[in-house]
Motif scaffolding. Sequence first.
Motif, PDB file in Angstrom:
ATOM      1  N   ALA A 101      25.563  68.657  52.095  1.00  0.00           N
ATOM      2  CA  ALA A 101      24.258  69.318  52.167  1.00  0.00           C
ATOM      3  C   ALA A 101      23.597  69.105  53.518  1.00  0.00           C
ATOM      4  N   ARG A 114      23.402  71.473  58.633  1.00  0.00           N
ATOM      5  CA  ARG A 114      22.119  71.693  59.314  1.00  0.00           C
ATOM      6  C   ARG A 114      22.306  71.696  60.825  1.00  0.00           C
ATOM      7  N   LEU A 142      17.989  60.105  50.434  1.00  0.00           N
ATOM      8  CA  LEU A 142      18.946  59.776  51.496  1.00  0.00           C
ATOM      9  C   LEU A 142      18.789  60.725  52.673  1.00  0.00           C
ATOM     10  N   GLU A 143      18.650  61.995  52.338  1.00  0.00           N
ATOM     11  CA  GLU A 143      18.500  62.987  53.406  1.00  0.00           C
ATOM     12  C   GLU A 143      17.208  62.768  54.172  1.00  0.00           C
ATOM     13  N   ILE A 187      17.628  59.882  56.538  1.00  0.00           N
ATOM     14  CA  ILE A 187      18.438  60.221  57.718  1.00  0.00           C
ATOM     15  C   ILE A 187      17.613  61.057  58.692  1.00  0.00           C
ATOM     16  N   VAL A 188      16.885  62.048  58.161  1.00  0.00           N
ATOM     17  CA  VAL A 188      16.071  62.908  59.033  1.00  0.00           C
ATOM     18  C   VAL A 188      14.978  62.081  59.709  1.00  0.00           C
ATOM     19  N   GLN A 209      16.483  60.020  62.424  1.00  0.00           N
ATOM     20  CA  GLN A 209      16.868  60.872  63.550  1.00  0.00           C
ATOM     21  C   GLN A 209      15.643  61.263  64.383  1.00  0.00           C
ATOM     22  N   VAL A 235      12.851  70.505  57.453  1.00  0.00           N
ATOM     23  CA  VAL A 235      14.087  70.834  56.731  1.00  0.00           C
ATOM     24  C   VAL A 235      14.949  69.583  56.656  1.00  0.00           C
ATOM     25  N   ILE A 236      15.334  69.219  55.448  1.00  0.00           N
ATOM     26  CA  ILE A 236      16.097  67.973  55.312  1.00  0.00           C
ATOM     27  C   ILE A 236      17.532  68.212  54.854  1.00  0.00           C
ATOM     28  N   GLY A 237      17.843  69.386  54.417  1.00  0.00           N
ATOM     29  CA  GLY A 237      19.219  69.627  53.984  1.00  0.00           C
ATOM     30  C   GLY A 237      19.456  71.091  53.664  1.00  0.00           C
ATOM     31  N   SER A 238      20.704  71.401  53.422  1.00  0.00           N
ATOM     32  CA  SER A 238      21.048  72.780  53.068  1.00  0.00           C
ATOM     33  C   SER A 238      21.826  72.774  51.763  1.00  0.00           C
ATOM     34  N   TYR A 271      16.637  72.762  51.992  1.00  0.00           N
ATOM     35  CA  TYR A 271      15.658  71.912  51.317  1.00  0.00           C
ATOM     36  C   TYR A 271      14.618  71.458  52.325  1.00  0.00           C
ATOM     37  N   ARG A 307      19.677  76.789  62.299  1.00  0.00           N
ATOM     38  CA  ARG A 307      19.185  75.622  63.043  1.00  0.00           C
ATOM     39  C   ARG A 307      17.706  75.376  62.752  1.00  0.00           C
ATOM     40  N   LEU A 308      17.357  75.418  61.509  1.00  0.00           N
ATOM     41  CA  LEU A 308      15.951  75.227  61.159  1.00  0.00           C
ATOM     42  C   LEU A 308      15.608  73.748  61.167  1.00  0.00           C
ATOM     43  N   GLU A 309      14.464  73.424  61.715  1.00  0.00           N
ATOM     44  CA  GLU A 309      14.009  72.027  61.680  1.00  0.00           C
ATOM     45  C   GLU A 309      12.631  71.914  61.042  1.00  0.00           C
TER      46      GLU A 309
END
Lengths: 173, 407
Positions: A34, A38, B52-53, B56-57, B60, B126-129, B139, B263-265
Motif C-alpha cells: 500500500a 506512492r 504504520l503508514e 513512516i510518513v 519521512q 496522503v499516507i498510502g495507496s 489513503y 505522486r500525491l503528497e
Amino acid sequence: MPVITYTSQEQIEVYRFSIPVAIGVPLIALVAQAFLPRWLPFLTIFNLPFLVVIFFAVARRNPISGLLTGGAIGALQDALGGQYIGMYGIAQTVVGYGASSLGVKLDVENAGARFLVTLFFYVTHEVVYFTVARGLVGMTLEWSWMRELGSALANAILAVFLFALLDRFKRRT
Amino acid sequence: METLITRYRNVTILAAVLFAQVLGLAVQVKRSSENESSRLIRIWAISVVTPLEKAIVGMQHGVGNLWHGYVYLRGVRQENRDLKAEIEKLRLEEVRLNQDAEQGRRLQSLLGFKEQYISRTVAAQVIGSSGSEQLRSVYIDKGSHDGIDKDMAVITADGVVGKVLRVFNSTSQVLLINDQSSGVGAIVEKSRLQGVLRGTPVGEVVLEKVMADEQVQSGDKVLTSGGDQIFPKGLPVGVVTKVTKGNELFLNIRIQPFTNLSRLEEVLVITQKAEKAPAVTEAGPTRAVDVLSQRLPSVPDKPPPEVPKKPVAATDKETNQTPTGKPNRPEVAGTTTKPSGTPKPAANVGSAPKAAAAPVTVKPATTSKPEPITINVSQPTAKPQPTAPEQNPETPPEPTPTEEKPH
C-alpha cells in the motif's frame, strides 16, 4: 527394494514459523504494497502479499494451512484496497491451496523451481481474479497478456530473492 | 460419506472456504449501497495498517524538513529574491483579476446566478495507496474526527484529485479520478462542451459523452462543470491530449490531469461548500483612481466644500461617497490640487498594473500645469469629469442621499 525419489515424502522437509513472523511478514507485505507505490508507482506491478502466500504455502506444505493463509491475506488485501472482500481472497485461497499441494509433491526449494512456481501461480491468480471480477462482481477489467506475463515475470524474479531472505525465518519441525 | 469427506478433506475444506467467500461476495455486491456488511473487517485492516503508514510518513517528513529547513539551504537567498519579485508581479496581476472577477460577479448578480463557493477545506496528507492496479485510490490521514465525510471533493492547488470513498475515524480512502468507477462532471473551457470524466482500466482519464460532431482540440483545458454536485464548478481538471472518434456517436477524448495522481503528497478536502448568488463587494470594482490613490499616500483628502449653503450631510453623501459608500478620492480625479501645486509625476506610480489594457488619463483640473498622469489598468474607465466624483460607466448611477445601497 524401495526406491527413494527426490520428491519422496522422506526428503521433503516441512517448516514452521514463529508467531511474530507468521503475523509480521504478511503485515509488512500489506503495508509495503500500500505504501511503496506512492513514491514508485511502477511497483504496483509487484504483488507482495501474493508472494508471501506462496512462500508460506510452499514452506508449510499443508494445503489447509495454505488455503487459510491465502484466504486471510487476500481478505486483508481486499479490505485495504477498498474493493469487495473476497476478490483477492478467492484468488489467494486457490493459490495457497495449489502451492502447498504442489509443495507436498515436489521440491520447490531451489531458485529455478521457485521462479517457475511463482510464474505459474501468478498467472493462475490473475485468471481467478479476473474471473471473479468479471463473472461475479461485473467489473470491466481488460485482460492484457503482455501486462500479465510481464507482471508474472517480475514477481517471479522478485520471489527468488525474497524467498531467499525469508528462508532465514524458517524453523524445522 | 464420512469416509469420502475424510479422504478428500483438503478439497472439501477448499470448496467450503471458496463457497463462503463467494457467498460473502454476493452479499456485498447485492448491498452495494456502501452501508456494507464488510465494514468491520475494513476497519480492522485499516486500523492495523494505517498507524504504520502514518509513522513512516511522519518520519519521512521529519527527516525531510530537518534537511531542507536547516541543512540544505543552498540557493535560498536567490530563491527568496525571486519569490519577492514574483509576489510583486502577482500583486499587480491580482488588481487586474479582481476587476475582472468583480465585473463577472456583478453581471452574475444581475442575472440572478447562483454559484458554489468553497467555504472550508481540510488539508490532509496522503499516507498510502490501494496498492492495486484494479482500484486507484489513496489513503489520507484525516477522517470523520476531522470533519471528513463521504463524497467530499478532494483537490490540490493544481486541480482535482478525486472524492472521498470511505471514511474511518482518523483515515479516509479517496477514489482518484483515473479509477474506472469514478465519474466527474466536466466542461471544456474553450468550447463549453460538457461531458463526464472517467478513468480507464489502465489508469488514464477520458472525457465521455461528447458528441462526435463537436470540435475539441488537443491543448484545450478541462474544468469541473459542477453537475455532479460533488466538485464545485470551475476547478481545473486537466488538458486534452488526444481526440479520436469513438465507437459510437461520441468522441474519445483523452485528458492529462493537471495533478500528478501517482505522486500525491498533500491534498485539500472540501468539507463545506456554500451556494449563493455572487455579491458585489462593498468596495466595488477597483478603479484606476483607487489604485492611484493607494499608491500616492501623500495625497491629502479633499477639503470640505467651500460653498457652505448646502446641508453638510447631503454634501457629504453627494460628494464624498461612491455609490458603494466608500469614501471618494476626488483629489486624484482632479478636483483639488496637491499642496505643492504639482501632481506627482508618472514615474512615481510606476508600480501600477503592468498588465494594462486601456490607459486612463487623469487630468488635474485645478493645477496650473495640467500635466496628465497616465496609469495602465485593464478595465476601461471613462475619463473622469473634473468636478464630479468619478463614475464608472458600468456602475449604476450615483444614488441620491435618500437611496440606500443594497448589500
